[in-house]
Design an enzyme around this catalytic site. Structure first.
Site, PDB file in Angstrom:
ATOM      1  N   ASP A  28      42.966  31.850  -9.619  1.00  0.00           N
ATOM      2  CA  ASP A  28      42.016  32.951  -9.492  1.00  0.00           C
ATOM      3  C   ASP A  28      42.131  33.622  -8.125  1.00  0.00           C
ATOM      4  OD1 ASP A  28      40.002  34.646 -10.269  1.00  0.00           O
ATOM      5  OD2 ASP A  28      38.385  33.251  -9.830  1.00  0.00           O
ATOM      6  N   HIS A  45      48.729  40.293  -8.798  1.00  0.00           N
ATOM      7  CA  HIS A  45      49.349  39.519  -9.886  1.00  0.00           C
ATOM      8  C   HIS A  45      50.829  39.279  -9.590  1.00  0.00           C
ATOM      9  CE1 HIS A  45      45.659  39.825 -12.001  1.00  0.00           C
ATOM     10  NE2 HIS A  45      45.781  41.085 -12.373  1.00  0.00           N
ATOM     11  N   LEU A 139      59.508  18.027 -16.259  1.00  0.00           N
ATOM     12  CA  LEU A 139      58.126  18.522 -16.193  1.00  0.00           C
ATOM     13  C   LEU A 139      57.878  19.410 -17.402  1.00  0.00           C
ATOM     14  CD1 LEU A 139      55.483  19.428 -14.388  1.00  0.00           C
ATOM     15  CD2 LEU A 139      56.875  21.416 -13.884  1.00  0.00           C
TER      16      LEU A 139
HETATM   17  C1  FPP Z   1      43.003  35.742 -11.955  1.00  0.00           C
HETATM   18  O1  FPP Z   1      42.810  36.587 -10.846  1.00  0.00           O
HETATM   19  C2  FPP Z   1      44.360  35.844 -12.415  1.00  0.00           C
HETATM   20  C3  FPP Z   1      44.752  36.277 -13.649  1.00  0.00           C
HETATM   21  C4  FPP Z   1      43.792  36.668 -14.695  1.00  0.00           C
HETATM   22  C5  FPP Z   1      46.169  36.380 -14.010  1.00  0.00           C
HETATM   23  C6  FPP Z   1      47.043  35.267 -13.554  1.00  0.00           C
HETATM   24  C7  FPP Z   1      48.426  35.763 -13.482  1.00  0.00           C
HETATM   25  C8  FPP Z   1      49.334  35.411 -12.543  1.00  0.00           C
HETATM   26  C9  FPP Z   1      49.081  34.384 -11.523  1.00  0.00           C
HETATM   27  C10 FPP Z   1      50.657  36.086 -12.469  1.00  0.00           C
HETATM   28  C11 FPP Z   1      51.655  35.816 -13.526  1.00  0.00           C
HETATM   29  C12 FPP Z   1      51.569  34.511 -14.186  1.00  0.00           C
HETATM   30  C13 FPP Z   1      52.639  33.850 -14.687  1.00  0.00           C
HETATM   31  C14 FPP Z   1      52.436  32.581 -15.406  1.00  0.00           C
HETATM   32  C15 FPP Z   1      53.998  34.343 -14.529  1.00  0.00           C
HETATM   33  P1  FPP Z   1      41.822  37.829 -10.985  1.00  0.00           P
HETATM   34  O2  FPP Z   1      42.636  39.006 -11.366  1.00  0.00           O
HETATM   35  O3  FPP Z   1      40.701  37.487 -11.888  1.00  0.00           O
HETATM   36  O4  FPP Z   1      41.331  37.963  -9.487  1.00  0.00           O
HETATM   37  P2  FPP Z   1      39.891  38.404  -8.982  1.00  0.00           P
HETATM   38  O5  FPP Z   1      38.917  37.389  -9.507  1.00  0.00           O
HETATM   39  O6  FPP Z   1      40.025  38.351  -7.504  1.00  0.00           O
HETATM   40  O7  FPP Z   1      39.647  39.792  -9.513  1.00  0.00           O
END
Ligand code: FPP
Length: 257
Positions: A28, A45, A139
């Site tokens: 997150d 992201h 893994l």
């Molecule tokens: C949460 O941060 C993150 C996500 C909903 C997306 C997770 C994706 C990645 C880490 C990148 C790609 C993943 C892979 C597996 C290649 P948020 O956007 O909710 O952040 P915020 O709470 O600060 O708005």
């Protein structure tokens, strides 16, 4: 130099005989990371994908057997279309880029969630990566995609019901229903065959479970850090494992006397 020696010190103090077998992570804070830098959320992201790469390698090299990453929830479709599309394309890119490395590092790729509802171009790469890596044993990397803990339980109950209704007619329904136990439910979840997570990590300081692995985290140790996912470092990861190793897991029992 100081940072590198600190990293090694932390890494070397991990007890290899007491490793968590399964680590699950709620990644997150991508959006907040980007906002802090005056960048679009998608930049968070993109940087988050680099963290994924680093943590997968670190887990594999440490000897973790299962790593489950929460990448896209059943609720994330509510985000702006542009962000959803970006995340889907990012996943495709990640799989295309990482396949070779997964093979080199003997990583088995798997997805948890309602895959059938994902765009075809993502499903295609998922299937290709799953097939290619299916024999790897170092893994298992589970990416939770279009995943919701409640939806997972709904899917499990539906499949279990179907199996009961199509069971041989000479079997007594009552006997069949009474034979359902915790192991039965576990075996109908997307995570069937995997041990429950020993350690659940959440970045960005939120004190929530966010519909992640609701059944499986019953006895998981939880580690929450204020660090935003794109900033989560190898050192942070080892610190979480070290913290886990200090915990006393009692599973509702009492301390060994
Ligand atoms: C949460 O941060 C993150 C996500 C909903 C997306 C997770 C994706 C990645 C880490 C990148 C790609 C993943 C892979 C597996 C290649 P948020 O956007 O909710 O952040 P915020 O709470 O600060 O708005």
């Amino acid at each position: 130099m100081k940072n590198a020696s600190f990293l090694n010190e932390i890494k070397n103090s991990i007890d290899r005989n007491k490793l968590p077998e399964h680590i699950a992570i709620i990644m997150d804070g991508n959006g907040r990371w980007a906002a802090k830098k005056g960048l679009p959320r998608t930049a968070g992201h993109k940087k988050g994908m680099d963290t994924v790469d680093m943590i997968v390698t670190a887990s594999r090299n440490l000897g973790i057997k299962v790593l489950t990453l929460y990448a896209f929830s059943t609720e994330n479709w509510r985000r702006p279309e542009k962000e959803v599309n970006f995340l889907m394309r990012l996943l495709k890119t990640y799989l295309i880029i990482q396949r070779r490395k997964m093979m080199k590092n003997k990583i088995k790729f798997n997805v948890l969630g309602r895959i059938q509802e994902l765009p075809v171009f993502v499903r295609k790469e998922i299937e290709k990566t799953k097939n290619l890596t299916s024999e790897n044993t170092a893994l298992t990397l589970n990416i939770a995609l279009n995943y919701g803990g409640r939806v997972e339980i709904v899917d499990a109950v539906r499949r279990l019901f179907k199996d009961i209704l199509t069971a041989k007619k000479d079997l007594n329904y009552e006997t069949l229903i009474n034979s359902i136990d915790e192991e039965t439910i576990s075996n109908y979840l997307y995570t069937a065959g995997f041990p429950d997570p020993d350690l659940l990590i959440r970045t960005s300081g939120e004190l929530r479970i966010s519909n992640f692995l609701l059944w499986q985290i019953a006895y998981s140790e939880i580690f929450i850090t204020e660090t935003l996912w794109p900033d989560f470092s190898e050192t942070d990861f080892y610190m979480a494992v070290l913290d886990y190793q200090k915990r006393e897991r009692r599973y509702g029992g009492v301390k060994n006397l």
